[in-house]
Design a protein around this motif. Structure first.
Motif, PDB file in Angstrom:
ATOM      1  N   VAL A   1      -7.667  -1.622 -13.781  1.00 58.58           N
ATOM      2  CA  VAL A   1      -8.072  -1.294 -12.552  1.00 58.58           C
ATOM      3  C   VAL A   1      -7.223  -1.720 -11.533  1.00 58.58           C
ATOM      4  CG1 VAL A   1      -9.823  -1.586 -10.849  1.00 58.58           C
ATOM      5  CG2 VAL A   1     -10.419  -0.855 -13.184  1.00 58.58           C
ATOM      6  N   LEU A   2      -6.633  -3.187 -11.749  1.00 58.04           N
ATOM      7  CA  LEU A   2      -6.027  -3.833 -10.618  1.00 58.04           C
ATOM      8  C   LEU A   2      -4.682  -3.254 -10.740  1.00 58.04           C
ATOM      9  CD1 LEU A   2      -6.699  -7.738 -11.589  1.00 58.04           C
ATOM     10  CD2 LEU A   2      -7.384  -6.171  -9.552  1.00 58.04           C
ATOM     11  N   VAL A   3      -3.934  -2.581 -11.707  1.00 58.44           N
ATOM     12  CA  VAL A   3      -2.643  -2.080 -11.736  1.00 58.44           C
ATOM     13  C   VAL A   3      -2.811  -0.922 -10.967  1.00 58.44           C
ATOM     14  CG1 VAL A   3      -0.922  -1.077 -13.069  1.00 58.44           C
ATOM     15  CG2 VAL A   3      -1.914  -3.403 -14.153  1.00 58.44           C
ATOM     16  N   VAL A   4      -3.794   0.129 -11.336  1.00 60.90           N
ATOM     17  CA  VAL A   4      -3.942   1.220 -10.652  1.00 60.90           C
ATOM     18  C   VAL A   4      -4.215   1.147  -9.174  1.00 60.90           C
ATOM     19  CG1 VAL A   4      -5.476   3.175 -10.440  1.00 60.90           C
ATOM     20  CG2 VAL A   4      -5.009   2.377 -12.609  1.00 60.90           C
ATOM     21  N   VAL A   5      -5.021   0.171  -8.791  1.00 60.90           N
ATOM     22  CA  VAL A   5      -5.371  -0.357  -7.366  1.00 60.90           C
ATOM     23  C   VAL A   5      -3.651  -0.627  -6.656  1.00 60.90           C
ATOM     24  CG1 VAL A   5      -6.369  -1.495  -5.548  1.00 60.90           C
ATOM     25  CG2 VAL A   5      -7.563  -0.595  -7.623  1.00 60.90           C
ATOM     26  N   ALA A   6      -3.023  -1.373  -7.363  1.00 63.63           N
ATOM     27  CA  ALA A   6      -1.844  -1.807  -6.825  1.00 63.63           C
ATOM     28  C   ALA A   6      -1.030  -0.597  -6.548  1.00 63.63           C
ATOM     29  CB  ALA A   6      -1.165  -2.958  -7.564  1.00 63.63           C
TER      30      ALA A   6
ATOM     31  N   ASN B   1       4.878   1.913   5.115  1.00 69.05           N
ATOM     32  CA  ASN B   1       5.899   1.310   5.729  1.00 69.05           C
ATOM     33  C   ASN B   1       7.167   1.591   4.771  1.00 69.05           C
ATOM     34  OD1 ASN B   1       4.908   0.107   8.041  1.00 69.05           O
ATOM     35  ND2 ASN B   1       3.804  -1.457   6.648  1.00 69.05           N
ATOM     36  N   LEU B   2       6.831   2.053   3.567  1.00 67.91           N
ATOM     37  CA  LEU B   2       7.897   2.476   2.607  1.00 67.91           C
ATOM     38  C   LEU B   2       8.164   3.740   2.837  1.00 67.91           C
ATOM     39  CD1 LEU B   2       6.655   0.568  -0.594  1.00 67.91           C
ATOM     40  CD2 LEU B   2       8.456  -0.188   1.105  1.00 67.91           C
ATOM     41  N   ASP B   3       9.714   4.297   2.823  1.00 74.50           N
ATOM     42  CA  ASP B   3      10.115   5.394   3.030  1.00 74.50           C
ATOM     43  C   ASP B   3      10.759   5.671   1.494  1.00 74.50           C
ATOM     44  OD1 ASP B   3      11.330   8.043   3.211  1.00 74.50           O
ATOM     45  OD2 ASP B   3      12.275   7.238   5.408  1.00 74.50           O
ATOM     46  N   TYR B   4       9.941   6.461   0.538  1.00 70.50           N
ATOM     47  CA  TYR B   4      10.415   6.783  -0.770  1.00 70.50           C
ATOM     48  C   TYR B   4      11.530   7.934  -0.577  1.00 70.50           C
ATOM     49  CZ  TYR B   4       6.442   4.096  -2.358  1.00 70.50           C
ATOM     50  OH  TYR B   4       5.715   3.131  -2.412  1.00 70.50           O
TER      51      TYR B   4
ATOM     52  N   ALA C   1       1.951   3.207  -3.299  1.00 66.46           N
ATOM     53  CA  ALA C   1       2.242   4.665  -3.248  1.00 66.46           C
ATOM     54  C   ALA C   1       1.835   5.216  -1.608  1.00 66.46           C
ATOM     55  CB  ALA C   1       1.772   5.352  -4.155  1.00 66.46           C
ATOM     56  N   ASN C   2       0.680   4.670  -1.130  1.00 68.11           N
ATOM     57  CA  ASN C   2       0.221   5.121   0.067  1.00 68.11           C
ATOM     58  C   ASN C   2       0.839   4.147   1.174  1.00 68.11           C
ATOM     59  OD1 ASN C   2      -1.042   7.019  -1.060  1.00 68.11           O
ATOM     60  ND2 ASN C   2      -3.000   5.719  -1.533  1.00 68.11           N
TER      61      ASN C   2
END
Length: 294
Positions: free
Chosen positions: A39-44, A53-56, A49-50
């Protein structure tokens, strides 16, 4: 009272219950901890991803940029070249540590002590600025005026050469201990058998000791090489044009620092993963040859 003949077979009680195999199950807490970690990995992952501030798009654009690929190639050349030199240094120093000569043992011990104790980045900075305390390198034939070499240190030792030497010396100290442990793990019977066959010291090391020691040292040796690949990122302080240096140069122009760091991280992750897969197959191959020999 009837007597029982010793020749008469004793009947076995076939009605005795058979042993029931015990099936061990993992406690429920193990599954709960595993679920929590997932769960922690999925939440992170969702949070990254959302993140607005990051432009993929920038990450994808520079993933195969020519400067990035050039830096990646130089990083691979640096890592492989340093590992080759470190392997030679490691074998020589390992035998020096096992030498019967106290002088050789002391010199090799001091080398491993120093280069395993001083941080890698400090070693890189010292080699990169060696011209500050050795401005020129001059080599003359003793008792004559004949000069073999007289050159400015900066022109003789480039930033790439300084990074290569620093990484090789650092990794060589660790490889020396790895090879030394592998050599000392060979049983005394192997040496006695080699002497009985009339093998010289060199033949014994080449045909008996080293082939067996290699099987022992492969796991730590390949792990150390993977560590060396990651340590190449430290040479960015000398701006030698490696992967991280190229990523920093691009980020200085477009101010997309995190995106370019992600690009460098993805390439490092890919390269180290390939090395880890190679390590697995090498260990599997050597393990199979060992089982066949047995």
């Amino acid at each position: 009272m009837s007597s029982v003949s010793m020749d008469q077979p004793v009947s076995m009680d076939k009605s005795a219950p058979e042993a029931i195999p015990v099936r061990r199950t993992k406690p429920i807490s193990h599954w709960l901890w595993g679920l929590l970690a997932l769960v922690l990995v999925v939440v992170a992952a969702i949070g990254v991803a959302n993140n607005k501030n990051l432009d993929y798009g920038v990450v994808g654009h520079y993933m195969f940029n020519s400067n990035i690929l050039h830096g990646l190639l130089l990083t691979l050349v640096l890592a492989i070249s340093a590992e080759v030199l470190a392997t030679i240094i490691g074998i020589v120093v390992a035998y020096g540590r096992l030498s019967s000569k106290p002088v050789f043992r002391t010199i090799c011990w001091v080398y491993t002590w120093v280069f395993r104790s001083v941080p890698t980045i400090v070693q890189i900075l010292i080699l990169g600025n060696i011209a500050l305390f050795i401005p020129s390198i001059t080599i003359r034939i003793p008792l004559t005026d004949v000069t073999v070499l007289d050159a400015d240190t900066n022109s003789l030792i480039s930033s790439f050469a300084a990074a290569l030497i620093a990484l090789a010396l650092h990794d060589g100290a660790y490889n020396a201990e790895i090879f030394r442990s592998g050599i000392t793990a060979i049983g005394r019977g192997q040496y006695e058998a080699s002497n009985a066959l009339g093998l010289t010291w060199w033949q014994m090391q080449r045909k008996v000791v080293l082939p067996q020691a290699v099987r022992i040292v492969i796991p730590p040796y390949t792990s150390q090489f993977i560590t060396l690949i990651k340590l190449t990122s430290l040479v960015s302080v000398l701006a030698v044009g490696d992967l991280l240096t190229e990523a920093q140069n691009i980020s200085n122009n477009n101010q997309r620092t995190i995106e370019l760091l992600i690009v460098a991280s993805v390439w490092f992750l890919l390269v180290t993963s390939i090395a880890s897969v190679g390590q697995y197959f090498i260990e599997k191959r050597l393990g199979r040859s060992t089982r066949r020999a047995v």
